[in-house]
Design a protein around this motif. Structure first.
Motif, PDB file in Angstrom:
ATOM      1  N   LEU A 140       0.784  -1.296   0.039  1.00 29.72           N
ATOM      2  CA  LEU A 140       0.078   0.078  -0.086  1.00 29.72           C
ATOM      3  C   LEU A 140       0.775   1.334   0.016  1.00 29.72           C
ATOM      4  N   SER A 141       1.956   1.299   0.561  1.00 28.71           N
ATOM      5  CA  SER A 141       2.667   2.381   0.864  1.00 28.71           C
ATOM      6  C   SER A 141       3.405   2.686  -0.342  1.00 28.71           C
ATOM      7  N   LYS A 142       3.592   1.859  -1.280  1.00 31.36           N
ATOM      8  CA  LYS A 142       4.300   2.060  -2.601  1.00 31.36           C
ATOM      9  C   LYS A 142       3.521   2.449  -3.800  1.00 31.36           C
ATOM     10  N   ASN A 143       1.991   2.691  -3.374  1.00 30.89           N
ATOM     11  CA  ASN A 143       1.093   2.973  -4.262  1.00 30.89           C
ATOM     12  C   ASN A 143       0.959   4.516  -4.139  1.00 30.89           C
ATOM     13  N   ASP A 144       0.658   5.142  -5.253  1.00 31.22           N
ATOM     14  CA  ASP A 144       0.471   6.405  -5.334  1.00 31.22           C
ATOM     15  C   ASP A 144      -0.702   6.956  -4.297  1.00 31.22           C
ATOM     16  N   SER A 145      -0.221   7.940  -3.574  1.00 29.48           N
ATOM     17  CA  SER A 145      -1.056   8.205  -2.383  1.00 29.48           C
ATOM     18  C   SER A 145      -2.562   8.803  -2.931  1.00 29.48           C
ATOM     19  N   LEU A 146      -2.587   9.333  -3.905  1.00 28.10           N
ATOM     20  CA  LEU A 146      -4.073   9.830  -4.476  1.00 28.10           C
ATOM     21  C   LEU A 146      -4.844   8.674  -4.878  1.00 28.10           C
ATOM     22  N   ILE A 147      -4.084   7.787  -5.572  1.00 23.52           N
ATOM     23  CA  ILE A 147      -4.917   6.548  -5.714  1.00 23.52           C
ATOM     24  C   ILE A 147      -5.377   5.784  -4.532  1.00 23.52           C
ATOM     25  N   VAL A 148      -4.497   5.741  -3.729  1.00 25.91           N
ATOM     26  CA  VAL A 148      -4.790   5.113  -2.151  1.00 25.91           C
ATOM     27  C   VAL A 148      -6.023   5.876  -1.528  1.00 25.91           C
ATOM     28  N   SER A 149      -6.053   7.108  -1.650  1.00 30.36           N
ATOM     29  CA  SER A 149      -7.372   8.062  -1.178  1.00 30.36           C
ATOM     30  C   SER A 149      -8.504   7.551  -1.774  1.00 30.36           C
ATOM     31  N   ILE A 150      -8.495   7.380  -3.253  1.00 26.83           N
ATOM     32  CA  ILE A 150      -9.645   7.304  -3.978  1.00 26.83           C
ATOM     33  C   ILE A 150     -10.079   5.734  -3.628  1.00 26.83           C
ATOM     34  N   ILE A 151      -9.112   4.680  -3.462  1.00 26.09           N
ATOM     35  CA  ILE A 151      -9.580   3.526  -2.957  1.00 26.09           C
ATOM     36  C   ILE A 151     -10.058   3.356  -1.703  1.00 26.09           C
ATOM     37  N   ARG A 152      -9.493   4.081  -0.867  1.00 28.03           N
ATOM     38  CA  ARG A 152     -10.038   4.141   0.559  1.00 28.03           C
ATOM     39  C   ARG A 152     -11.500   4.725   0.644  1.00 28.03           C
ATOM     40  N   ALA A 153     -11.668   5.681  -0.025  1.00 28.53           N
ATOM     41  CA  ALA A 153     -13.068   6.252  -0.129  1.00 28.53           C
ATOM     42  C   ALA A 153     -13.955   5.320  -0.549  1.00 28.53           C
TER      43      ALA A 153
END
Length: 153
Positions: free
Chosen positions: A89-102
């Protein structure tokens, strides 16, 4: 008949919630009413930014629910998301992570919205910022989360 204005407000709400939670969880911004107001009223899409910087319309109740829910449950959400990523997870783009989190938060905590709608909407959110390859990641991860967490009859 679809209500396009309502759909745009809901999309704006999801984009604003992603941006606000991103700012808090990745940029260290404090979640205050001032922070929430800023993200509820600013467009983050260059194609819709106009010279007069017109405020966007959001569903205030949904925005508050999403932002607070994502922030308060981000560790749980990250654990759930990590099961379906090939890359840490930490190696993924942070905005993509935010979108997937939402999207994950909505799938797990807002069950009155059908999973296909949530998946489609967050894929749309991702498409506002990224090319198709990244939006496919959002779609795939949310689809797997939805299938794993499908309520049994």
């Amino acid at each position: 008949m679809k209500d396009l204005k309502k759909e745009n407000i809901t999309l704006n709400t999801r984009i604003a919630a992603v941006q606000c939670s991103y700012s808090v969880l990745f940029m260290g911004e404090r979640l205050t009413s001032k922070t929430m107001t800023y993200f509820k009223t600013k467009s983050f899409l260059s194609e819709t930014d106009e010279k007069e910087d017109k405020p966007i319309e959001v569903n205030e109740k949904l925005f508050g629910f999403l932002v607070k829910g994502i922030i308060n449950n981000h560790e749980f959400l990250d654990h759930e998301i990590s099961k379906f990523l090939k890359i840490e997870l930490s190696k993924n783009d942070s905005l993509i992570v935010s979108i997937i989190r939402a999207g994950t938060f909505e799938l797990l905590f807002r069950r009155n919205t059908p999973a296909p709608v949530v998946i489609s909407e967050y894929t749309r959110v991702a498409s506002k910022f990224y090319p198709e390859k990244k939006t496919a990641l959002v779609n795939a991860v949310l689809d797997r989360i939805a299938k794993e967490n499908k309520p049994s009859l």
